[in-house]
Design an enzyme around this catalytic site. Structure first.
Site, mmCIF file in Angstrom:
data_model
loop_
_atom_site.group_PDB
_atom_site.id
_atom_site.type_symbol
_atom_site.label_atom_id
_atom_site.label_comp_id
_atom_site.label_asym_id
_atom_site.label_seq_id
_atom_site.Cartn_x
_atom_site.Cartn_y
_atom_site.Cartn_z
ATOM 1 N N HIS A 260 0.744 -1.520 0.105
ATOM 2 C CA HIS A 260 -0.169 0.035 -0.205
ATOM 3 C C HIS A 260 0.445 1.321 0.046
ATOM 4 O O HIS A 260 1.043 1.978 -0.961
ATOM 5 C CB HIS A 260 -1.053 -0.195 0.973
ATOM 6 C CG HIS A 260 -1.651 -1.135 1.937
ATOM 7 N ND1 HIS A 260 -2.901 -1.618 0.306
ATOM 8 C CD2 HIS A 260 -1.501 -2.352 2.621
ATOM 9 C CE1 HIS A 260 -3.456 -2.588 0.784
ATOM 10 N NE2 HIS A 260 -2.990 -3.116 2.326
HETATM 11 O O1 RIB Z 1 -5.288 -0.083 4.670
HETATM 12 C C1 RIB Z 1 -3.700 -0.736 4.359
HETATM 13 C C2 RIB Z 1 -2.863 1.015 5.371
HETATM 14 O O2 RIB Z 1 -3.106 1.065 6.596
HETATM 15 C C3 RIB Z 1 -1.675 0.775 4.997
HETATM 16 O O3 RIB Z 1 -1.690 2.497 5.145
HETATM 17 C C4 RIB Z 1 -0.891 0.300 6.239
HETATM 18 O O4 RIB Z 1 -0.012 0.595 6.664
HETATM 19 C C5 RIB Z 1 -1.953 0.671 7.363
HETATM 20 O O5 RIB Z 1 -1.941 1.738 7.764
#
Ligand code: RIB
Ligand code: CA
Length: 313
Positions: free
Chosen positions: A243
């Site tokens: 992500h």
């Molecule tokens: O949903 C994914 C996000 O939430 C990413 O930034 C992960 O690190 C958590 O913070």
């Protein structure tokens, strides 16, 4: 072209860690002015410790790291140990940090930096709940006109939620903060699950990290080995979604990604859909576009860039 000055606001988290490593491995494009930590994946004390660990893993004990908000603006903190493990950085065994946190609060670091640097020369890269960013805007509203761009990982539209049926974790943890940010008028680039779920660390890609045969390459491979369990079992996906590194990669090579300028509003009224990012992808309302909502990427280019840059550390 001179490197882009950024502040990384983060809740490490294995994917945050890879995003920070990628930024620190890319001095031609990125000048990390500092890291502001926020509670999210794990409580604040651990997100701070993990940020220090990652800076030292990158050989960068000079990077200023600040502790920020330990609670969302008005809701109870929700964490994600079920995804990231008890420490938030489960997987590799990494030494406790020697470098200290900076004195002062992360929100004040964000405000002071934006007041000091010339207008529109600092980009905020938000990788966790938006609590610090929103509090900075509340405390010093004039900084909204001084932020070059806010590039954030958060939200979901076609992909729907990962922490509730409708909400992505970062937005869900602090929807009131997200509402403040998305109504601020700041130029926003959003990396929702719609694109990050296409940035999957397949086995060949993780093998390429391990083949670097460096402490960084091994650590990233071991983080992925741990971090992928959640998504593989929930989505039957081919690997962990990276992500947050999408945010850093965008700063380096924005043409890896594609998206659409749309209106995005945040659900803060209904508990059923709390924290949902309501993206008007098909422009069916008269609500003005307030964000570049990223929907796709060239995944091979993304992983080639990431692996090549990690090899530098
Ligand atoms: O949903 C994914 C996000 O939430 C990413 O930034 C992960 O690190 C958590 O913070
Ligand atoms: Ca994160």
């Amino acid at each position: 072209m001179s490197p882009r000055k950024i502040i990384i606001d983060t809740d490490p988290g294995q994917d945050d860690a890879v995003a920070i490593l990628l930024a620190l491995a890319s001095p031609e494009e990125i000048d990390v002015l500092g890291i502001s930590c926020v509670a999210g994946n794990v409580p604040l004390a651990l997100t701070c410790k993990n940020a220090l660990i990652i800076c030292e893993l990158a050989g960068r004990p000079d990077v200023p790291v600040y502790a920020g908000s330990e609670q969302p603006i008005s809701r109870r903190l929700v964490t994600a140990e079920h995804v990231h493990g008890e420490t938030g950085l489960n997987g590799p065994v990494l030494p406790d940090p020697k470098m200290p946190l900076q004195d002062g609060h992360a929100v004040d670091f964000i405000i002071d930096t934006l007041r000091r640097e010339p207008p529109n020369t600092v980009t905020l890269c938000a990788l966790g709940p938006l609590t610090n960013v929103a509090k900075a805007l509340q405390k010093a509203p004039e900084i909204a006109d001084r932020i070059q761009e806010l590039v954030l990982m958060g939200g979901a539209y076609f992909e729907v939620g990962n922490i509730t049926p409708t909400a992505e974790f970062n937005i869900y943890v602090d929807p009131q903060a997200a509402e403040i940010v998305f109504k601020s008028g700041i130029p926003i680039v959003v990396f929702p699950l719609d694109v990050t779920h296409k940035a999957l660390v397949t086995k060949p890609r993780n093998d390429a990290f391990r083949a670097l045969a460096t402490p960084v390459g091994n650590a990233v491979a071991e983080m992925t080995d741990f971090f992928e369990r959640f998504d593989k079992s929930k989505y039957d996906s081919e690997g962990a979604p990276l992500h947050d590194p999408c945010v850093t990669a965008y700063i380096i090579a924005s043409d890896i990604f594609s998206g659409r300028h749309v209106n995005v509003e945040i659900e803060t009224g209904s508990e059923l859909t709390m924290g949902m990012t309501v993206a008007d992808w098909w422009d069916v309302t008269d609500r003005p576009a307030n964000a570049l909502f990223i929907g796709d990427l060239d995944a091979d280019r993304f992983f080639d860039l990431l692996t090549a840059r990690l090899a530098r550390l």
